[in-house]
Write a protein that holds these residues in place. Structure first.
Motif, PDB file in Angstrom:
ATOM      1  N   VAL A  74       7.680  -7.773  -5.497  1.00 43.15           N
ATOM      2  CA  VAL A  74       7.910  -6.536  -6.241  1.00 43.15           C
ATOM      3  C   VAL A  74       8.119  -5.385  -5.245  1.00 43.15           C
ATOM      4  CG1 VAL A  74       6.939  -4.878  -7.893  1.00 43.15           C
ATOM      5  CG2 VAL A  74       6.396  -7.303  -8.118  1.00 43.15           C
ATOM      6  N   THR A  75       9.100  -4.541  -5.534  1.00 39.54           N
ATOM      7  CA  THR A  75       9.301  -3.308  -4.772  1.00 39.54           C
ATOM      8  C   THR A  75       9.067  -2.137  -5.714  1.00 39.54           C
ATOM      9  OG1 THR A  75      10.902  -4.357  -3.297  1.00 39.54           O
ATOM     10  CG2 THR A  75      10.941  -1.947  -3.407  1.00 39.54           C
ATOM     11  N   ILE A  76       8.263  -1.189  -5.251  1.00 39.59           N
ATOM     12  CA  ILE A  76       7.891  -0.013  -6.031  1.00 39.59           C
ATOM     13  C   ILE A  76       8.417   1.215  -5.288  1.00 39.59           C
ATOM     14  CG2 ILE A  76       5.952   1.312  -6.961  1.00 39.59           C
ATOM     15  CD1 ILE A  76       4.770  -1.893  -6.170  1.00 39.59           C
ATOM     16  N   ILE A  77       9.257   1.996  -5.953  1.00 45.02           N
ATOM     17  CA  ILE A  77       9.840   3.188  -5.333  1.00 45.02           C
ATOM     18  C   ILE A  77       9.269   4.413  -6.045  1.00 45.02           C
ATOM     19  CG2 ILE A  77      11.987   4.426  -4.846  1.00 45.02           C
ATOM     20  CD1 ILE A  77      13.401   1.642  -5.079  1.00 45.02           C
ATOM     21  N   LEU A  78       8.688   5.329  -5.257  1.00 46.05           N
ATOM     22  CA  LEU A  78       8.086   6.520  -5.835  1.00 46.05           C
ATOM     23  C   LEU A  78       7.901   7.589  -4.768  1.00 46.05           C
ATOM     24  CD1 LEU A  78       4.331   5.647  -6.518  1.00 46.05           C
ATOM     25  CD2 LEU A  78       5.793   4.458  -4.945  1.00 46.05           C
ATOM     26  N   LYS A  80       5.597  10.479  -2.722  1.00 50.47           N
ATOM     27  CA  LYS A  80       4.242  10.515  -2.179  1.00 50.47           C
ATOM     28  C   LYS A  80       3.245  11.101  -3.171  1.00 50.47           C
ATOM     29  CE  LYS A  80       1.517  12.611   1.528  1.00 50.47           C
ATOM     30  NZ  LYS A  80       1.572  13.471   2.725  1.00 50.47           N
ATOM     31  N   ASP A  81       3.603  12.224  -3.805  1.00 51.66           N
ATOM     32  CA  ASP A  81       2.644  12.860  -4.714  1.00 51.66           C
ATOM     33  C   ASP A  81       2.317  11.962  -5.898  1.00 51.66           C
ATOM     34  OD1 ASP A  81       5.276  13.407  -5.767  1.00 51.66           O
ATOM     35  OD2 ASP A  81       4.434  15.026  -6.968  1.00 51.66           O
ATOM     36  N   VAL A  82       3.286  11.198  -6.386  1.00 52.47           N
ATOM     37  CA  VAL A  82       3.047  10.276  -7.500  1.00 52.47           C
ATOM     38  C   VAL A  82       2.142   9.140  -7.037  1.00 52.47           C
ATOM     39  CG1 VAL A  82       4.149   8.668  -9.113  1.00 52.47           C
ATOM     40  CG2 VAL A  82       5.203  10.893  -8.647  1.00 52.47           C
ATOM     41  N   PHE A  83       2.429   8.575  -5.860  1.00 53.48           N
ATOM     42  CA  PHE A  83       1.599   7.514  -5.281  1.00 53.48           C
ATOM     43  C   PHE A  83       0.138   7.970  -5.188  1.00 53.48           C
ATOM     44  CE2 PHE A  83      -0.364   5.626  -1.499  1.00 53.48           C
ATOM     45  CZ  PHE A  83      -0.197   4.273  -1.738  1.00 53.48           C
ATOM     46  N   LEU A  84      -0.073   9.159  -4.634  1.00 53.97           N
ATOM     47  CA  LEU A  84      -1.434   9.670  -4.466  1.00 53.97           C
ATOM     48  C   LEU A  84      -2.105   9.959  -5.805  1.00 53.97           C
ATOM     49  CD1 LEU A  84      -0.873  11.980  -1.377  1.00 53.97           C
ATOM     50  CD2 LEU A  84      -1.991   9.733  -1.411  1.00 53.97           C
ATOM     51  N   LYS A  85      -1.357  10.505  -6.759  1.00 57.07           N
ATOM     52  CA  LYS A  85      -1.932  10.763  -8.083  1.00 57.07           C
ATOM     53  C   LYS A  85      -2.380   9.466  -8.750  1.00 57.07           C
ATOM     54  CE  LYS A  85       0.504  15.030  -9.191  1.00 57.07           C
ATOM     55  NZ  LYS A  85       1.550  15.640 -10.030  1.00 57.07           N
ATOM     56  N   ILE A  86      -1.595   8.408  -8.597  1.00 55.92           N
ATOM     57  CA  ILE A  86      -1.962   7.115  -9.192  1.00 55.92           C
ATOM     58  C   ILE A  86      -3.246   6.607  -8.557  1.00 55.92           C
ATOM     59  CG2 ILE A  86      -1.309   4.681  -9.346  1.00 55.92           C
ATOM     60  CD1 ILE A  86       1.624   5.706  -9.788  1.00 55.92           C
ATOM     61  N   PHE A  87      -3.344   6.630  -7.238  1.00 59.13           N
ATOM     62  CA  PHE A  87      -4.532   6.113  -6.567  1.00 59.13           C
ATOM     63  C   PHE A  87      -5.735   7.039  -6.696  1.00 59.13           C
ATOM     64  CE2 PHE A  87      -1.702   2.978  -4.976  1.00 59.13           C
ATOM     65  CZ  PHE A  87      -2.512   1.863  -4.797  1.00 59.13           C
ATOM     66  N   GLN A  94       1.432   3.351 -15.878  1.00 60.28           N
ATOM     67  CA  GLN A  94       2.339   3.178 -17.011  1.00 60.28           C
ATOM     68  C   GLN A  94       3.036   4.489 -17.359  1.00 60.28           C
ATOM     69  OE1 GLN A  94      -0.912   2.464 -16.910  1.00 60.28           O
ATOM     70  NE2 GLN A  94      -1.358   0.526 -17.922  1.00 60.28           N
ATOM     71  N   THR A  95       2.295   5.575 -17.325  1.00 58.89           N
ATOM     72  CA  THR A  95       2.860   6.890 -17.628  1.00 58.89           C
ATOM     73  C   THR A  95       3.912   7.263 -16.591  1.00 58.89           C
ATOM     74  OG1 THR A  95       0.790   7.569 -18.653  1.00 58.89           O
ATOM     75  CG2 THR A  95       2.309   9.328 -18.008  1.00 58.89           C
ATOM     76  N   ALA A  96       3.593   7.039 -15.311  1.00 56.49           N
ATOM     77  CA  ALA A  96       4.540   7.356 -14.239  1.00 56.49           C
ATOM     78  C   ALA A  96       5.826   6.543 -14.398  1.00 56.49           C
ATOM     79  CB  ALA A  96       3.902   7.085 -12.880  1.00 56.49           C
ATOM     80  N   PHE A  97       5.687   5.271 -14.777  1.00 55.51           N
ATOM     81  CA  PHE A  97       6.861   4.424 -14.977  1.00 55.51           C
ATOM     82  C   PHE A  97       7.681   4.912 -16.172  1.00 55.51           C
ATOM     83  CE2 PHE A  97       8.850   0.733 -17.033  1.00 55.51           C
ATOM     84  CZ  PHE A  97       9.721   0.371 -16.023  1.00 55.51           C
ATOM     85  N   MET A  98       7.015   5.169 -17.276  1.00 52.99           N
ATOM     86  CA  MET A  98       7.715   5.612 -18.490  1.00 52.99           C
ATOM     87  C   MET A  98       8.400   6.963 -18.287  1.00 52.99           C
ATOM     88  SD  MET A  98       7.395   3.164 -20.621  1.00 52.99           S
ATOM     89  CE  MET A  98       7.822   3.840 -22.201  1.00 52.99           C
ATOM     90  N   ASP A  99       7.835   7.808 -17.437  1.00 55.63           N
ATOM     91  CA  ASP A  99       8.416   9.119 -17.143  1.00 55.63           C
ATOM     92  C   ASP A  99       9.504   9.054 -16.068  1.00 55.63           C
ATOM     93  OD1 ASP A  99       6.747  10.231 -19.031  1.00 55.63           O
ATOM     94  OD2 ASP A  99       5.356  11.110 -17.582  1.00 55.63           O
ATOM     95  N   GLY A 100       9.780   7.848 -15.557  1.00 57.09           N
ATOM     96  CA  GLY A 100      10.820   7.672 -14.543  1.00 57.09           C
ATOM     97  C   GLY A 100      10.386   8.065 -13.141  1.00 57.09           C
ATOM     98  N   VAL A 102       8.361   6.252 -11.276  1.00 54.63           N
ATOM     99  CA  VAL A 102       8.188   5.011 -10.530  1.00 54.63           C
ATOM    100  C   VAL A 102       9.316   4.075 -10.932  1.00 54.63           C
ATOM    101  CG1 VAL A 102       6.714   2.988 -10.192  1.00 54.63           C
ATOM    102  CG2 VAL A 102       5.679   5.234 -10.438  1.00 54.63           C
ATOM    103  N   LYS A 103       9.975   3.492  -9.919  1.00 50.12           N
ATOM    104  CA  LYS A 103      11.021   2.501 -10.163  1.00 50.12           C
ATOM    105  C   LYS A 103      10.529   1.168  -9.620  1.00 50.12           C
ATOM    106  CE  LYS A 103      14.844   5.784 -10.015  1.00 50.12           C
ATOM    107  NZ  LYS A 103      14.096   7.000  -9.992  1.00 50.12           N
ATOM    108  N   LEU A 104      10.745   0.118 -10.401  1.00 47.10           N
ATOM    109  CA  LEU A 104      10.275  -1.209 -10.034  1.00 47.10           C
ATOM    110  C   LEU A 104      11.446  -2.178  -9.951  1.00 47.10           C
ATOM    111  CD1 LEU A 104       7.382  -1.398 -12.644  1.00 47.10           C
ATOM    112  CD2 LEU A 104       7.148  -0.826 -10.226  1.00 47.10           C
ATOM    113  N   SER A 105      11.353  -3.131  -9.013  1.00 48.58           N
ATOM    114  CA  SER A 105      12.313  -4.224  -8.979  1.00 48.58           C
ATOM    115  C   SER A 105      11.586  -5.478  -8.520  1.00 48.58           C
ATOM    116  CB  SER A 105      13.483  -3.898  -8.043  1.00 48.58           C
ATOM    117  OG  SER A 105      13.038  -3.745  -6.724  1.00 48.58           O
ATOM    118  N   GLY A 106      12.103  -6.627  -8.951  1.00 46.91           N
ATOM    119  CA  GLY A 106      11.500  -7.906  -8.578  1.00 46.91           C
ATOM    120  C   GLY A 106      10.809  -8.554  -9.758  1.00 46.91           C
ATOM    121  N   ASP A 107       9.773  -9.355  -9.459  1.00 47.53           N
ATOM    122  CA  ASP A 107       9.029 -10.110 -10.461  1.00 47.53           C
ATOM    123  C   ASP A 107       8.030  -9.183 -11.154  1.00 47.53           C
ATOM    124  OD1 ASP A 107       7.432 -11.794 -11.961  1.00 47.53           O
ATOM    125  OD2 ASP A 107       7.067 -13.218 -10.344  1.00 47.53           O
ATOM    126  N   LEU A 108       8.466  -8.632 -12.275  1.00 53.97           N
ATOM    127  CA  LEU A 108       7.647  -7.626 -12.946  1.00 53.97           C
ATOM    128  C   LEU A 108       6.345  -8.175 -13.523  1.00 53.97           C
ATOM    129  CD1 LEU A 108      10.419  -5.401 -14.535  1.00 53.97           C
ATOM    130  CD2 LEU A 108       9.388  -5.298 -12.276  1.00 53.97           C
TER     131      LEU A 108
END
Length: 124
Positions: A74-78, A80-87, A94-100, A102-108
């Protein structure tokens, strides 16, 4: 009279302000059983911070800057501020993904394993 506390409700640990300490913390919780359970390789492509990997699949695992030796599941594109907010548990993945944000590719299907890992990481 009750007063509001300024402490973070989920943890006594300080908020992360940089990317590297997040990955150092994950190293601290990643053991053989953990790696066997997750069985996936993740790449975080963090805007302005470069690529970081979590190889939680091979041998003793590998966590750090750059691409993993093996192909990522899996590759996760986001940003820095989003990454830190998630952690920091200020933003749900899920919210970050739905709001666009976070972008994901690979084996979801491996994303759920990552989410479990993040919960373990934040509570330890």
């Amino acid at each position: 009279m009750l007063t509001k506390s300024n402490t973070r409700s989920f943890s006594d640990s300080p908020a992360y302000t940089e990317v590297a300490p997040v990955f150092e913390r994950i190293k601290g919780v990643a053991n053989k059983a953990f790696i066997k359970k997750i069985d996936a390789i993740y790449v975080f492509d963090i805007e302005g911070e470069g690529r970081w990997h979590l190889d939680l699949k091979n041998g003793e695992g590998s966590i750090g800057e750059g691409d993993p030796v093996s192909k990522a599941d899996v590759t996760i594109i986001l940003k820095k501020d989003v990454f830190l907010k998630i952690f920091n548990r200020e933003l749900k993945p899920q919210t970050a993904f739905m709001d666009g944000e976070v972008k994901l590719s690979g084996d979801l299907s491996k994303i759920l394993s990552l989410q479990d890992m993040m919960k373990t990481h934040r509570h330890n």
